[in-house]
Structure formats: C-alpha cells, structure tokens
Design an enzyme around this catalytic site. Structure first.
Site, PDB file in Angstrom:
ATOM      1  CE  LYS A 181      36.720  33.215  36.998  1.00 55.57           C
ATOM      2  NZ  LYS A 181      36.583  34.602  37.454  1.00 55.57           N
ATOM      3  CE  LYS A 198      37.865  33.952  33.124  1.00 56.02           C
ATOM      4  NZ  LYS A 198      37.685  34.894  34.188  1.00 56.02           N
TER       5      LYS A 198
HETATM    6  C1  PBG Z   1      37.637  38.034  38.262  1.00 53.85           C
HETATM    7  C2  PBG Z   1      37.987  37.595  36.909  1.00 53.85           C
HETATM    8  C3  PBG Z   1      39.118  36.868  36.518  1.00 53.85           C
HETATM    9  C4  PBG Z   1      39.103  36.803  35.140  1.00 53.85           C
HETATM   10  C5  PBG Z   1      37.940  37.453  34.713  1.00 53.85           C
HETATM   11  N1  PBG Z   1      37.249  37.925  35.822  1.00 53.85           N
HETATM   12  C6  PBG Z   1      40.269  36.339  37.313  1.00 53.85           C
HETATM   13  C7  PBG Z   1      40.038  35.360  38.363  1.00 53.85           C
HETATM   14  O1  PBG Z   1      38.986  34.759  38.491  1.00 53.85           O
HETATM   15  O2  PBG Z   1      40.974  35.170  39.128  1.00 53.85           O
HETATM   16  C8  PBG Z   1      40.165  36.173  34.293  1.00 53.85           C
HETATM   17  C9  PBG Z   1      40.275  36.646  32.893  1.00 53.85           C
HETATM   18  C10 PBG Z   1      41.526  36.287  32.186  1.00 53.85           C
HETATM   19  O3  PBG Z   1      42.413  35.581  32.704  1.00 53.85           O
HETATM   20  O4  PBG Z   1      41.650  36.737  31.052  1.00 53.85           O
HETATM   21  N2  PBG Z   1      36.679  37.368  38.950  1.00 53.85           N
END
Ligand code: PBG
Length: 332
Positions: free
Chosen positions: A203, A256
């Site tokens: 991520k 992601k």
């Molecule tokens: C939270 C989380 C996030 C997303 C999914 N789970 C945001 C972040 O890490 O700040 C983002 C999903 C998206 O932007 O569609 N941990």
C-alpha cells in the site's frame, strides 16, 4: 514508381486477427469478470440516509437499511463481495480507536445486517484505526510518532470484533509491521480459523486517497502517512512486503492504488502463489468521473479499459467504485 499493392509481400499481417468482432473475441486474452470485483461501500449512522460525497460524484454513503438494499442489488448484478468502511462522527473518535471493537458499533451492525439479509455476499472489513482515530492515523500516535507495536493489539481486537459480527475476511490496511501474523493469531485463538486475511500488502503513500478521506473525514490531523505507507518510488520493497504478509498468513495480497502501480501488480503476481488483488482507489474513480462530467471522456469505455488494464497487469481481484457501473453495463 511505387510497387502495385498486389505484389507487396508482408510475411506477418497482425491485422488479420482483428478483422471482425468475432475474430477479435476469439483471440481475446483478458476479460474482466464481474465475479472478480469487490464493491467498496461507506456506511453512516441513522436511517434512510443517502449522503453524497462531493469528490466522488454519483457515489454515496448509506445508513444500514439502505446499505442492505444496495448490497442486494450488487449481489443480483453478480458482484460477490463488498468492502465496508464506517463514516463516524468526531464524537466517537478517540486516540485508541475504542469504538472499533464495539460489538454494537456502526460497522458491526452493518456486517450483521448484510449477513442476515444477503448471507451469500462475501463481506470484507477494513482493519485500520483511521475511521475511529481522533488523530486520523492508521496507528496509535504518541509524540507525533505512529507506534507500531502499541497498534497491534488494537488492530487484533478490531479484527476479532469484525469476525464476531460475521465478516468473511478482514483486510488490514494499516501497514504496521507484523500485523498480519498478530491478527491471524488473535482470530485463531478466538475460534475464527475460517476468517480470511486479505492484506493491503503493498500500500503506497498516495495522493489518490484524497476523496476517500473526504468521505470518512479521516485525513491525518497532523503529519502524513509516510512512515508506514510505502514510498511511490519503490518497486523492490513491494515484493518484501508481500513476502512477509504471506509468511504471516495472508490469504490474498493487495496492491494499492491500481493504475499508477500496474508494474507492481505484475511483479507481485509473478512472485506469489496466492491471489492478488488491486484497489482502484477513490482518486482514480474521481478522475474518470470528473472528465466524464465535462464530456471529455466516455465514462463506460474508460471504465472498461481501466479495469481491463488492471486485470491484464495480473490482478485476480479488483476493488473498484465502478463495480456496479461495470456490472450493469455487462448485464445490458
Ligand atoms: C484506511 C484506508 C484508506 C483507503 C482504504 N483504507 C485511506 C488511507 O490509507 O488513507 C483508501 C481507499 C481509497 O482511496 O479508495 N487505512
């Protein structure tokens, strides 16, 4: 004088394989199945609530009653899984995300309602502190630092609470070190050996999460997420992250965001023997929507091509806000 076209000799003519829709279909390598899509959903407290998200046109947050209807529709369209995110008022947030283990909390209530009314639907819940944290971080904050080991028990309690509510899979999105193993152990000790872990393994610290943070009002109150989410410049590190998560017990690993990281999806796919998911995130959705609203892009075509690209790169599963849009276009 130029040669007559008749005598032109070209040994290979790739265009022959494109000459009709039938031939094109016959040789098509990649197809996006609705069965490989996950629909992310935002849930809000209350009844009869459908709340717009300004930076995500045509996307809504629903109260549990309306959420269940949406889930039913999604399942009828062939979408097999939803990923749930709670949108909570500031008043229930605190430093330790205490609300995240409330058996009667919003998320738990939503999971129960879905498993009760649409039991076939696979429910995936997010494990991270941010929607519950008064600091807006995925981990526990002390002296402006995100503390890794102090966060793990909070995440484990959250995951167990979600499993108790009926979640089929928990999806740690926090990027703390060692959390997959820690959560696996907690789930097993509580008898949830059947609850899977889909880890947000690679991520990245991405600006494409902006609209999601608008939706949940979950942006960090101070600092950024660079000490736990990955540097967008790094590819090698993604392989390390997925290796560790799989060793700790991840059943599925995720990359992601999706489109800006297609190279990572490909290399992860080539290095693992578990299914690979990719998250086509909120900012990616917003870009398509904004351009389509201006009449600059054909929305359906761009969505089709985008999901195809993610699949072609190697994703087995795609989390996307376009899931229903894609599935309805397919059904027509
Ligand atoms: C939270 C989380 C996030 C997303 C999914 N789970 C945001 C972040 O890490 O700040 C983002 C999903 C998206 O932007 O569609 N941990």
């Amino acid at each position: 004088m130029a040669k007559k076209t008749k005598t032109l000799s070209i040994s290979e003519r790739p265009r022959r394989n494109r000459k009709s829709e039938a031939v094109r279909r016959l040789i098509r390598e990649t197809d996006v199945n609705v069965g490989n899509l996950v629909l992310p959903m935002f849930v809000v407290p209350g009844k009869g609530k459908k709340v717009a998200i300004p930076s995500m046109p045509d996307y809504f947050k629903y109260s549990v009653d309306l959420l269940v209807k949406e889930v039913k529709e999604a399942y009828a369209l062939g979408i097999p899984a939803v990923a749930l995110f709670p949108s909570l008022p500031e008043s229930v947030k605190d430093k330790r995300a205490t609300e995240s283990k409330n058996a009667k909390g919003l998320l738990q209530t939503a999971v129960k309602a879905i498993k009760d009314r649409v039991p076939e639907m696979c429910v995936i819940t997010d494990v991270a502190m941010d929607p519950y944290s008064s600091d807006g971080h995925d981990g526990f904050v002390k002296d402006n630092k995100i503390l890794n080991d102090e966060t793990l028990p909070i995440l484990a309690d959250m995951a167990v609470s979600q499993a108790k509510a009926g979640a089929d899979m928990v999806a740690p999105s926090d990027m703390m070190d060692g959390r997959v193993g820690y959560i696996r152990e907690a789930l097993d000790q509580n008898g949830f050996t059947d609850v899977g872990i889909l880890s947000y393994a690679a991520k990245y610290c991405s600006a494409f999460y902006g609209p999601f943070r608008d939706a949940l009002e979950s942006a960090p109150r101070g600092g950024d997420k660079k000490t736990y989410q990955m540097d967008p410049a790094n590819a090698q590190e993604a392989l390390r992250e997925v290796r560790l998560d799989i060793a700790e017990g991840a059943d599925i690993v995720m990359v992601k965001p999706a489109v800006p990281y297609l190279d990572i999806i490909r290399s992860v796919k080539e290095s693992v023997d578990v299914p690979v998911a990719a998250y086509h995130v909120s900012g990616e959705y917003a870009m398509i929507k904004a351009a389509a609203q201006k009449g600059w892009l054909n929305e359906q075509d761009v969505v089709q091509e985008t999901l195809l690209s993610i699949k072609r790169a190697g994703a087995d599963i795609i989390f996307t806000y376009c899931a229903k849009m894609y599935a309805s276009a397919r059904a027509r």
